[in-house]
Design a protein around this motif. Structure first.
Motif: not given
Length: 184
Positions: A39, A41, A70-73, A83-86, A98, A114
């Motif tokens: 998790e 950036t 790439l940011t894994f949340t 989970k959300k990534l952006y 992801y 992904l």
């Protein structure tokens, strides 16, 4: 009447005993959804294509291309653990999901899935920036493996080679595409 009472008691005992059990599959699933090493950036610094290391866009940036990241949340998208990534590519912003499929906390390696991304639809005046974005999205979406080490994240995919093709690929029976990120 006595038989019905005995049956009701048996069903109640069976129901109570099975609802309190936690299976090893449930424990493994819970531990996969709670991984937080990934998790945050991550900023793309290098790309390995087979046996050649390159900068993200194939040319020195010099401020021409926005920082690709790439940011894994920890925000869960669904009940299966996705989970959300952006992030940001060379031209557009994107969002997706992801799923951590496996993870070894000792080696900090694992398998990841992904999902395809949704991105803004801006165009660039320079086609090389769009080519850079297409390459980045392609490598990201195909990534299957990850490794986290000393503030660095590697997302990769290994491709097998045709058996006996030692002329074109003298380095073994497979090659990797790897994206190298640094924690922001």
């Amino acid at each position: 009447m006595k038989n019905k009472l005995i049956c009701l008691i048996m069903f109640a005992l069976i129901g109570c005993s099975t609802t309190n059990k936690t299976t090893s599959t449930q424990i493994a699933y819970q531990s996969l959804t709670d991984i937080n090493d990934i998790e945050g950036t991550w900023v793309l610094k290098n790309v390995l294509m087979g046996d050649a290391m390159d900068v993200p866009c194939g040319f020195m940036n010099e401020g021409k291309v926005k920082e690709m990241n790439l940011t894994f949340t920890a925000e869960k998208v669904d009940v299966r653990g996705q989970k959300k990534l952006y992030g940001r590519s060379s031209v557009n912003d994107f969002i997706g999901g992801y799923t951590i499929l496996s993870y070894d906390s000792t080696t900090k390696t694992g398998k990841i899935k992904l999902d395809p991304f949704v991105s803004t639809r801006m165009a660039s005046v320079d086609p090389t920036f769009m080519n850079c974005e297409n390459r980045y999205f392609s490598y990201l979406e195909k990534s299957e493996d990850f490794k986290i080490e000393n503030g660095k994240l590697q997302l990769s995919k290994t491709y097998p080679l045709v058996k006996g093709d030692t002329v074109n690929f003298p380095f073994g029976e497979s090659y990797k595409n790897v994206l190298y990120f640094y924690k922001k």
